[in-house]
Design a protein around this motif. Structure first.
Motif, short mmCIF file in Angstrom:
data_model
loop_
_atom_site.label_atom_id
_atom_site.label_comp_id
_atom_site.label_asym_id
_atom_site.label_seq_id
_atom_site.Cartn_x
_atom_site.Cartn_y
_atom_site.Cartn_z
N VAL A 295 0.85 -1.19 0.00
CA VAL A 295 0.00 0.00 0.00
C VAL A 295 0.89 1.24 0.00
N SER A 356 -10.19 -2.55 -1.51
CA SER A 356 -9.96 -1.44 -2.43
C SER A 356 -8.81 -0.57 -1.92
N ASP A 357 -8.30 0.29 -2.78
CA ASP A 357 -7.22 1.18 -2.36
C ASP A 357 -7.68 2.10 -1.23
N VAL A 381 -3.58 7.24 -2.81
CA VAL A 381 -3.33 5.90 -2.28
C VAL A 381 -3.47 4.91 -3.44
N PHE A 382 -2.49 4.05 -3.60
CA PHE A 382 -2.57 3.00 -4.61
C PHE A 382 -1.88 1.75 -4.07
N SER A 383 -2.08 0.64 -4.74
CA SER A 383 -1.56 -0.64 -4.21
C SER A 383 -0.98 -1.49 -5.32
#
Length: 467
Positions: A295, A356-357, A381-383
């Motif tokens: 994350v 989810s992100d 925010v991204f993963s």
């Protein structure tokens, strides 16, 4: 005599290292196959908003073989920094410097924990350490005592591998815990490995694999990205016909005299023809990996903390580690923004994996609050997801792994090596050492010295992960 053609499967450090070294030594024609458009595998890097990010926390350790380190320094030049480590471990609500420092332990270590660990040492001195047994739990208890195990290693192992410590093989303790005894802990306190320093590239850890591939291409290696091996057919008289496929479904065939595979051995076993024996397929199904969700939180500050990585063995925090890539090379740019990477071990398809992100971002912010870390509202925010992050050594796993290893070893001109190929807990410098060792076993006419390779494999078996 025409040059032997070696096809290397996988563009991680082991694959790129072998491609470069084979061409440097002039021992073979080389084609490297990488299924993605990025080199480095789990040790790769990518760029987001002017920052180079890794798939989790990575660093090149000083334990790297001198010849390999010399090559990396020569290839990267000023793009390779030699940095002091500034990690922190949260143990019983207190922060300790990592690598451990004597003065820090004396000032900050939780007193009941310190007394418990001291009592464990005294008991072992008076009565001996006793039988190690065969499990992760029994090996560590015999060597480190109850206190360190119950408050650090056992909760951390439950998070990292998703199993109770007594369900894991003792081999996992020997391969994964570098400071596996009180005497080793004391030695590390007195003389930290690498003087507490590490190496790191300017453009992320994946720059190591990238520069190996670039230099290999200059020497004649062919790097074929965006393609994966779909089928490997053994040819009568030797060699292989490899069916390649890309994401668009296009196919092409490639002939190889030898295959050097660094991809997961469980995947390789399913693509080889003639058909794999059922007992080997059954063994492959029993070999399991721990997955991981990464994350990334983009924070509106120059620097989140001065620490490169924070570690969390406690069960009340979901992540096992959070790192700040800008701190690894000491970069000051971009101003007003830094990205941190939190690691959450999980099972592929479970609740964490499917979040989810937005949900993952909230989870990490909750963890930060629990750990009393600075909190800033992230601008993004991204993963990323790693299906095969860590091998899991459950009790008896070695029997299944040996069944697969013996079958593959009986196939002429097929070599497996590397972290994924060997289902091993290894660092990048170990993977590169395997690549160089494999090249050392190949003579100028393309003959591979299997006896010498077995000697190297005995060395590989002694590798212990550097944290």
């Amino acid at each position: 005599m025409s040059e032997v053609h070696i096809v290397v499967l996988g563009g991680g450090p082991a694959g790129c290292g072998a491609a470069y070294q084979l061409r440097k030594e002039g021992k073979a024609k080389v084609t490297l196959i990488e299924q993605t458009q990025m080199l480095g595998g789990n040790s790769g890097s990518f760029e987001v908003d002017g920052q180079y990010l890794d798939f989790g926390s990575h660093r090149l350790h000083a334990a790297c073989d001198p010849e390999i380190l010399r090559d990396i320094k020569q290839m990267l030049g000023d793009d390779l920094a030699h940095r002091d480590r500034h990690g922190r471990i949260r143990l019983r609500d207190k922060w300790l410097h990592f690598p451990l420092k004597t003065t820090d332990l004396m000032m900050r270590l939780d007193k009941p924990f310190a007394f418990g660990a001291a009592w464990d040492v005294l008991k072992r001195t008076l009565f001996g350490k006793g039988d190690e047994g065969t499990t992760f739990a029994s090996v560590l208890k015999a060597n480190l005592g109850q206190t360190i195990c119950e408050h650090f290693y056992f909760p951390y192992s439950r998070k990292l591998w998703g199993h109770e410590p007594d369900k894991l093989s003792g081999i996992q303790a020997h391969k994964r815990v570098s400071a596996g005894s009180i005497s080793k802990i004391i030695k590390r306190l007195a003389k930290p490995p690498g003087a507490g320093k590490f190496y790191y590239p300017r453009k992320g850890f994946g720059q190591i694999s990238e520069v190996y591939a670039q230099e290999g291409e200059k020497l004649g290696a062919k790097i074929k990205m965006g393609w994966s091996a779909n089928k490997v057919v053994q040819l009568q008289g030797g060699g292989f016909d490899i069916e390649l496929v890309n994401k668009a479904g296009d196919k092409e065939n490639l002939k190889a005299d030898q295959i050097w595979s660094t991809i997961p051995v469980t995947i390789l076993s399913k693509m080889i023809e003639p058909s794999v024996p059922q007992e080997v397929l059954t063994a492959a199904e029993k070999i399991t990996y721990r997955s991981m969700v990464l994350v990334y939180l983009s924070l509106p500050v120059d620097q989140w903390t001065t620490t490169d990585a924070h570690y969390f063995p406690e069960k009340d925090i979901h992540m096992t580690r959070i790192s700040e890539p800008k701190n690894y090379f000491g970069l000051q740019e971009p101003k007003g923004q830094t990205i941190v990477c939190a690691e959450i071990p999980c099972e592929r398809g479970d609740a964490i994996w499917n979040m989810s992100d937005e949900e993952l971002g909230h989870l990490i912010l909750q963890d930060m609050a629990t750990a009393d870390l600075p909190i800033h509202e992230p601008s993004k925010v991204f993963s990323k997801r790693l299906p095969q992050a860590y091998p899991i050594y459950t009790m008896g796993y070695e029997n299944d792994l040996n069944a697969m290893d013996n079958w593959i070893d009986a196939i002429p001109n097929l070599l497996i090596y590397g972290r994924q190929g060997f289902f091993a807990h290894d660092n990048t410098h170990h993977a590169l050492y395997m690549a160089y060792s494999a090249v050392n076993c190949l003579d100028s006419e393309g003959n591979f010295d299997h006896n010498r390779w077995l000697e190297y494999r005995d060395i590989f078996a002694t590798h212990v992960v550097e944290d």
